[in-house]
Scaffold this motif. Structure first.
Motif: not given
Lengths: 489, 463
Positions: B62-85
């Motif tokens: 009964g899921q209408i969405s599925l999110t797969v967080p794969l962590g942070s691709w890279f990070r500099v100070e507060e800027y974070n590039f999220p890796l997420m499907l």
């Protein structure tokens, strides 16, 4: 936490290079000399990898060399550039067409490599200045890179390179004179920020900036690079340019040692970098000569490094430092492939039509295409995170100017594809038929370079970690410029 | 099996196939056609099974969405590039469609390109495209969407230049690349603007409800700015007026690539972007109206120019353009479900039409034979109601594709090139002034001098 290396890795690496340069110079046979040079560069690379590894284990600190007067140091800023440059020099030596390689040519490459490594690792301004001057020495003498009936470094390029060295020398002298503490060590120290914006410090910053301006080929001083690429020895010049000593001088000296002046003046240098990037990208649209196109592409993309350094924030500075790695590797791939093709064809390429070389040299075509696209930020390559960080950093600080950055990248991407199409696509001409594809030595080295860009693009955190740490440290000088910051820890 | 792993596998399979084929070839090993075909077939069969499994698993749970967080691709100070499907009701049908159609086109191409010198190259690029389009449809943030978006564009350009021995495909590929890159600036700047205004580009943080919900954390003028930038990017990929000139040029590529790119998936990426950013468009009346007007103009342009096309593939390209215009209008009107259905239906039908295009004459004769003679004549269109002079004028207008390219060339490209040429000419003069004429120019001068000397000698002989 120890602040000394276990072994003087860098001194040994630099000395091996210099000793090999002296030995190779006297060798009668080019092939033997080449083997010696490759061996020496491989040894230097191994030593620098060991130094970088040891430095990476001590997070947030800089390690100084034992025994030899603390001349050299490694921290987050030079942790990657040191082994990277040694690897580039090794790659260039392996890839250089045998027809072009002479013992003197190899000796020049070894001197250039040792001097650049010494400049990267310099722990004081005097070593940095002398190493800077030594990098240009092989280009000033006719005996190193000038081969009979081959291209020679134009005198205009020599003049500009000399001027840049003189400016560094004057800047270093003024900086030493402006130091309040007594003693040689304090005068040339790179670990002591000079607070304030006095006339002497402003003059020192001015001369250092002019040196960067000349060496990086910023508008209107870019002509020396155009002339050099068009008429000079391409691979050695590429190696000289890919040292990015101008950007290094900003990151090592201008930002941390003169933080107050840098806080005021760096954005101007960044704007100048953006202007140069935009101007060269624009004129590349009308350029048809591949050598000049390569020069324009190299200048434009390398100017982004200054844009990032001038952004005054950690994202932009980290983007600049990652982009440095991308530009160095990708440009070397482009120049190596182009030189191989030029040597195979036997004549300088100045055609205005498609050459169609991909038919006979498909692998060289792939190396060129991927290298070029990585340079302009292709996803799945290291260029993508670099571009993302640069864009983010620049747009955060200068939203209006930052919009120019993606436009310039778009223009450069078009230039890359156009150059690729000119060289490798279209109906193959007579000269292109039967052209040899990448030789095994070329294939392995170029594949390794591509893998660096691709693996760095897929899992960038390893290659971004050190630049990010360096960027955070450098940006802290800009946010709180006047405070007394210890650069040692 | 964990559904997250299935989602990762679906995206990674084409990427790994591409990497295996590409790296082995680069190092000197050339796999045989059969091996390439089997590997590709295996890849998309596994992906199809995984997609079906994922869909069924989500329905059961009964899921209408599925999110797969794969962590942070890279990070500099507060800027974070999220890796997420992420897959939801918008992306899952498109993922299934992509796996199915890329697989079908792969099977079709094995025979179509048999013994073609570019066989291996085609399959490499097809797999890279498969990876790019699946990444585009399954990412959970606009940051990562750029990756898939650019890979799709790049493979598209390289396949247009597939027949590299002729100059025309190469020139057309360059033109398409220029259009793509120009419009991609919108996406790049738009994403950075999202960071600026909302401090995130993750769908879950930008939008307050799952698709097709309408809430967004952006507000005020920022929705118009971001919406406009995304619209520019979507217009480029979906060949909307005035960026439509590239689509007929893209027909230079092999038929299977035309089918998968310009009939099925690549052209719909723009519509997907707008559907994904629907809450942003909904928040700005101006942008909604802009999408409707652009869609309407494109639909009219496509149907008008398509009537004067002489070849099958270009006609199909303009038919696609017309449908894309209608899809844009549906999105503008907020009919999101209808737009999604339209995309899926259009992609399947158009792929079939493109793949049948090479055997169109054969089909034509078969239809005649089945009808027991010649079919009745067609051509009684509404245009005949217009005066003859207007008909002629309209015909010329349609033949020149609405003068779009002519207009762009004359008023945008030409001035930029003229400026670049002037600056470049100045650079060359300056360089020659400071360091003498270049080697090339010296050779040219020497050649000229040689001709001159020869002429003098001949003259002497005559005298």
């Amino acid at each position: 936490m120890s602040d000394q290396f276990l072994f003087p890795w860098i001194s040994c690496g630099v000395l091996i290079g210099l000793a090999a340069a002296a030995i190779v110079w006297r060798m009668p046979e080019a092939e033997t000399a080449r083997r010696w040079a490759i061996g020496a560069l491989a040894a230097a690379l191994a030593l620098l990898l060991a130094a970088s590894y040891e430095a990476s284990q001590v997070e947030g600190a800089r390690l100084i060399e034992p025994w030899i007067g603390s001349w050299f140091t490694v921290d987050a800023l030079n942790e990657i550039p040191l082994p990277l440059f040694a690897a580039l020099a090794l790659g260039v030596t392996v890839l250089a067409p045998k027809r072009k390689v002479t013992p003197h040519w190899l000796s020049g490459i070894l001197i250039l490599t040792s001097a650049t490594l010494a400049a990267y690792a310099a722990n004081n301004l005097l070593v940095l200045t002398l190493a800077w001057a030594a990098t240009i020495a092989p280009f000033l003498s006719k005996r190193f890179f000038e081969i009979k009936r081959e291209k020679e470094t134009p005198s205009w390029s020599k003049v500009v390179l000399c001027l840049s060295a003189v400016c560094v020398l004057i800047g270093a002298a003024l900086l030493a004179a402006g130091t309040t503490q007594s003693g040689w060590a304090a005068a040339f120290s790179l670990s002591q920020p000079r607070a304030g914006t006095g006339t002497m410090l402003r003059c020192a910053f001015f001369f250092l900036t002019v040196a960067v301006f000349l060496r990086k080929g910023l508008l209107p001083a870019h002509s020396w690079l155009l002339a050099g690429f068009e008429r000079g020895p391409l691979l050695p010049l590429g190696l000289l340019v890919n040292g990015h000593l101008g950007a290094f001088l900003i990151a090592r000296v201008a930002l941390p040692v003169l933080p107050d002046v840098a806080h005021e003046a760096l954005p101007i240098l960044g704007d100048l970098g953006l202007l140069t990037a935009a101007y060269t990208a624009l004129i590349a649209l009308a350029e048809r000569q591949p050598r000049r196109l390569l020069a324009l592409l190299s200048i434009s993309q390398a100017s982004f490094i200054l844009v990032g350094l001038g952004s005054n924030n950690a994202d932009g500075i980290a983007g600049a430092l990652v982009h440095w790695q991308v530009v160095a590797v990708a440009t070397t791939i482009l120049l190596a492939v182009f030189t191989s093709v030029e040597v195979r064809l036997g004549t300088p390429i100045d055609r205005q039509r498609f050459l169609g070389l991909a038919t006979s040299a498909p692998r060289l075509a792939v190396f060129f295409a991927v290298g070029g696209l990585a340079l302009v930020g292709l996803p799945l390559t290291l260029g993508f995170p670099a571009e993302d960080l640069l864009l983010h950093g620049t747009l955060t600080t200068h939203p209006r100017l930052g919009v120019v950055l993606p436009m310039v990248t778009a223009l450069n991407a078009f230039t890359v594809i156009r150059l690729f199409a000119t060289l490798f696509l279209g109906r193959p001409g007579t000269a292109a038929r039967g052209l040899t594809d990448a030789l095994p030595r070329e294939r392995w080295v170029l594949t390794a370079a591509l893998l660096f860009l691709l693996i760095g693009g897929i899992a960038p955190s390893t290659l971004v970690r050190a630049p990010a740490a360096a960027a955070e440290r450098l940006s802290s000088f800009l946010t709180a410029p006047s405070q007394t910051l210890s650069l040692g820890k | 099996m964990n559904l997250s792993y299935l989602l990762c596998a679906i995206v990674l399979l084409p990427g790994l196939t591409f990497a295996a084929l590409g790296l082995s070839w680069l190092l000197g090993w050339q796999p045989r056609e059969r091996a390439v075909a089997r590997l590709t077939a295996l890849c998309y069969s596994l992906a199809a099974v995984a997609t079906a499994w994922l869909w069924i698993g989500m329905l059961k749970a009964g899921q209408i969405s599925l999110t797969v967080p794969l962590g942070s691709w890279f990070r500099v100070e507060e800027y974070n590039f999220p890796l997420m499907l992420m897959v939801d009701r918008l992306s899952l049908p498109l993922v299934a469609l992509s796996v199915l159609l890329v697989g079908v086109v792969g099977v079709f191409s094995v025979r179509y390109l048999h013994r073609d010198p570019g066989f291996h190259r085609f399959f490499l690029l097809l797999n890279l495209f498969g990876f790019g389009i699946l990444l585009l449809f399954t990412v959970g943030s606009f940051d990562l969407l750029i990756g898939g978006w650019e890979l799709v564009g790049l493979t598209s350009v390289l396949l247009i230049a597939f027949f590299q021995h002729r100059d025309e495909p190469v020139k057309n590929a360059l033109r398409v690349f220029a259009t793509y890159r120009t419009c991609d600036i919108g996406l790049l700047v738009g994403v950075v603007m999202m960071h600026h205004y909302a401090h995130s580009t993750e769908f879950s943080k930008l939008f307050t409800q799952t698709w097709p919900g309408t809430g967004t954390t952006l507000s005020g003028g920022s929705t118009t700015i971001v919406g406009f930038l995304l619209l520019v990017a979507a217009m480029g990929k979906a060949a909307q007026v005035p960026f439509s000139g590239w689509l007929p040029r893209a027909m230079e590529g092999p038929t299977p690539s035309s089918a998968i790119f310009y009939g099925a998936l690549s052209v719909h990426a723009g519509a997907y972007l707008l559907l994904r950013a629907q809450p942003i468009l909904d928040a700005s009346i101006l942008m909604k109206e802009a999408v409707i007007v652009i869609g309407l103009l494109t639909a009219l342009h496509g149907t008008f120019v398509g009537r004067a096309c002489a070849d099958a593939k270009t006609s199909l390209a303009y038919a696609s353009m017309t449908q894309l215009g209608i899809i844009f209008m549906e999105i503008g009107f907020g009919l999101t479900w209808l737009a999604l259905l339209h995309i899926c239906g259009h992609a399947v039908v158009r792929t079939l039409q493109f793949l049948r295009a090479p055997s169109m004459l054969h089909d034509f004769h078969r239809v005649h034979a089945a009808a027991g003679g010649h079919l009745g004549e067609t051509g009684a269109h509404y245009e005949q109601l217009l005066p003859e002079s207007v008909q002629g004028w309209l015909y010329r207008l349609a033949l020149d594709r609405g003068h779009h390219d002519t207009f762009l060339d004359r008023f945008i490209v030409a001035p930029v090139i003229r400026l670049a040429e002037s600056l470049n000419r100045f650079e060359i003069y300056w360089l020659e002034y400071i360091s003498g004429p270049s080697r090339t120019r010296r050779r040219r001068l020497a050649a000229k001098a040689g001709v001159h000397r020869f002429a003098q000698t001949t003259e002497d002989v005559h005298v």
